[in-house]
Design an enzyme around this catalytic site. Structure first.
Site, short mmCIF file in Angstrom:
data_model
loop_
_atom_site.label_atom_id
_atom_site.label_comp_id
_atom_site.label_asym_id
_atom_site.label_seq_id
_atom_site.Cartn_x
_atom_site.Cartn_y
_atom_site.Cartn_z
N ARG A 121 0.84 -1.21 0.00
CA ARG A 121 0.00 0.00 0.00
C ARG A 121 0.87 1.26 0.00
NH1 ARG A 121 -4.13 -0.14 4.63
NH2 ARG A 121 -4.55 1.92 3.79
N GLN B 70 -8.76 10.75 8.00
CA GLN B 70 -8.68 9.34 8.41
C GLN B 70 -7.69 8.61 7.52
OE1 GLN B 70 -13.02 7.80 9.08
NE2 GLN B 70 -13.11 9.49 7.67
N ASN B 71 -7.18 9.30 6.50
CA ASN B 71 -6.33 8.63 5.53
C ASN B 71 -4.92 8.43 6.06
OD1 ASN B 71 -8.54 8.68 3.95
ND2 ASN B 71 -7.85 10.33 2.61
N HIS C 274 -5.98 8.21 12.03
CA HIS C 274 -5.69 6.78 11.86
C HIS C 274 -4.23 6.51 11.54
CE1 HIS C 274 -10.25 5.90 10.99
NE2 HIS C 274 -9.98 6.13 12.24
N CYS D 154 8.38 -1.22 21.93
CA CYS D 154 8.74 0.00 22.68
C CYS D 154 8.26 1.27 21.99
CB CYS D 154 10.25 0.05 22.91
SG CYS D 154 11.22 0.47 21.44
N CYS E 79 13.37 -3.46 15.45
CA CYS E 79 13.61 -2.19 16.14
C CYS E 79 15.09 -2.10 16.54
CB CYS E 79 12.73 -2.13 17.38
SG CYS E 79 13.09 -0.73 18.46
N GLY F 212 -15.61 12.31 1.13
CA GLY F 212 -15.09 10.99 0.75
C GLY F 212 -14.98 10.01 1.89
N THR F 213 -15.92 10.06 2.82
CA THR F 213 -15.91 9.05 3.88
C THR F 213 -17.29 8.42 4.02
OG1 THR F 213 -15.51 8.58 6.23
CG2 THR F 213 -16.27 10.81 5.70
N ASN G 140 -19.73 13.50 -1.64
CA ASN G 140 -19.64 12.04 -1.82
C ASN G 140 -20.54 11.65 -2.98
OD1 ASN G 140 -19.81 9.13 -1.36
ND2 ASN G 140 -19.02 9.56 0.68
P1 OAD Z 1 -14.62 4.00 2.95
O1 OAD Z 1 -14.05 3.10 1.91
O2 OAD Z 1 -15.43 3.38 4.03
O3 OAD Z 1 -15.53 5.10 2.24
C1 OAD Z 1 -15.08 5.80 1.12
C2 OAD Z 1 -16.16 6.78 0.71
O4 OAD Z 1 -15.64 7.54 -0.36
C3 OAD Z 1 -17.44 6.12 0.20
O5 OAD Z 1 -18.56 6.72 0.87
C4 OAD Z 1 -17.46 6.44 -1.29
O6 OAD Z 1 -18.78 6.65 -1.79
C5 OAD Z 1 -16.66 7.72 -1.32
N1 OAD Z 1 -15.99 8.02 -2.60
C6 OAD Z 1 -15.53 7.16 -3.55
N2 OAD Z 1 -14.96 7.84 -4.56
C7 OAD Z 1 -15.05 9.15 -4.24
C8 OAD Z 1 -14.64 10.36 -4.89
N3 OAD Z 1 -14.03 10.36 -6.06
N4 OAD Z 1 -14.92 11.53 -4.25
C9 OAD Z 1 -15.56 11.56 -3.06
N5 OAD Z 1 -15.96 10.46 -2.42
C10 OAD Z 1 -15.70 9.28 -2.99
O7 OAD Z 1 -13.39 4.85 3.53
P2 OAD Z 1 -13.33 5.68 4.90
O8 OAD Z 1 -14.63 6.29 5.22
O9 OAD Z 1 -12.14 6.55 4.80
O10 OAD Z 1 -9.47 2.75 8.93
O11 OAD Z 1 -13.03 4.53 5.93
C11 OAD Z 1 -12.84 4.83 7.27
C12 OAD Z 1 -11.78 3.95 7.86
O12 OAD Z 1 -12.11 2.58 7.62
C13 OAD Z 1 -10.41 4.09 7.22
O13 OAD Z 1 -9.66 5.16 7.74
C14 OAD Z 1 -9.77 2.78 7.54
C15 OAD Z 1 -10.93 1.84 7.24
O14 OAD Z 1 -10.90 0.63 7.92
C16 OAD Z 1 -8.23 2.46 9.32
O15 OAD Z 1 -7.31 2.21 8.56
C17 OAD Z 1 -8.09 2.48 10.81
#
Ligand code: OAD
Length: 258
Positions: free
Chosen positions: A70, A101-102, A119, A130, A155, A195-196, A221
């Site tokens: 990744r 959250q990215n 995150h 440690c 480490c 985008g969440t 979104n």
């Molecule tokens: P998700 O994959 O859950 O959601 C992504 C969102 O982006 C969805 O609602 C899509 O509709 C939207 N989307 C897709 N393409 C887009 C675009 N071009 N413009 C705008 N929106 C778009 O991702 P997150 O909400 O970030 O946690 O997920 C939250 C957390 O869940 C992440 O931080 C990660 C994951 O497990 C950890 O790594 C701790």
């Protein structure tokens, strides 16, 4: 894309703008989201194995190899117009807070200084015992599609395996970041949620909290989310289209946008 006049006025008058981002903001840079059908990482990989302390303890090489894959994808990617538009928004407003959250570094590469990272980061691994930070070698790791098993480095202080610097399921958010996020959310007068899917707590509660505190909440979104009910504006479209479109309508934001 059309923007309501009231939204443009709210944006023009805002004194403290907060932007809360998720994986969708990096989708147009070619970084997969987590939950989008077919392409989402959690559609194709097992979150319990790859994003939990138990998964790492059971098979550190599997987990480290996947995160290196990744990280390689992110290092090969470029910020998109949404990242640049968010940076321009910051430059045109009295107070601005970016909370993400990215775990990629595309906001920073587009010019956003020091986002609050809820995150963690792919680029800041640390010791699994440690917690000493581990300095990654320069350059782009060479990983085949989907990653391969790769022993994590050790480490330099205590010899334990190094782990990815991201927050996993079952772990607490970094406390300082979370407190800063809460404080900004209570103080802002306009919040973008971009985008969440807003499904992962506690981060997902921030837009609701902003709305309760009287802020105007603007969601960007292309799909429906749990925020639809109380966001004041739902801009249905890609962040890389909606955000530049919005700031091009307004001085002084557009002056900072290439
Ligand atoms: P998700 O994959 O859950 O959601 C992504 C969102 O982006 C969805 O609602 C899509 O509709 C939207 N989307 C897709 N393409 C887009 C675009 N071009 N413009 C705008 N929106 C778009 O991702 P997150 O909400 O970030 O946690 O997920 C939250 C957390 O869940 C992440 O931080 C990660 C994951 O497990 C950890 O790594 C701790």
């Amino acid at each position: 894309m059309e923007f309501p006049d009231e939204l443009l006025a709210a944006l023009r008058d805002a004194r403290h703008i907060e932007v809360f981002t998720g994986a969708g903001v990096s989708a147009e840079s070619g970084i997969p989201t987590f939950r989008d059908a077919l392409t989402g990482l959690w559609e194709n990989y097992d979150a319990a194995t790859l994003a939990s302390p138990e998964g790492f303890a059971a098979d550190p090489a599997l987990v480290w190899g996947w995160y290196e894959w990744r990280r390689m994808r992110v290092l090969q990617a470029q910020p998109n117009p949404a990242h640049y538009a968010i940076a321009a928004l910051a430059a045109g407003c009295a107070r601005f807070t970016l909370i993400t959250q990215n775990v990629d570094d595309l906001h920073e590469r587009a010019g956003s200084a020091d986002p609050i990272r809820l995150h963690g980061s792919l680029h800041r691994p640390r010791c699994s015992a440690c917690e000493a930070p581990y300095r990654l070698p320069p350059g782009i790791p060479d990983e085949p599609e989907g990653g391969r098993r790769l022993d994590p480095p050790r480490c330099g202080h205590c010899g334990a395996p190094v782990r990815p610097g991201v927050v996993w399921f079952g772990e607490n958010l970094p406390q300082t970041a979370w407190e800063a996020a809460l404080q900004a959310t209570e103080a802002c007068d306009l919040m973008f949620s971009i985008g969440t899917s807003a499904l992962v707590w506690p981060a997902a509660q921030l837009p609701a909290l902003a709305a309760q505190r009287g802020a105007v909440v603007v969601q960007v979104n292309p799909g429906e989310t749990s925020l639809d009910g109380y966001a004041h504006y739902n801009l249905r479209g890609a962040a890389g289209v909606a955000m530049p479109g919005l700031i091009r309508r307004l001085t002084p934001y557009r002056e900072n946008f290439p």
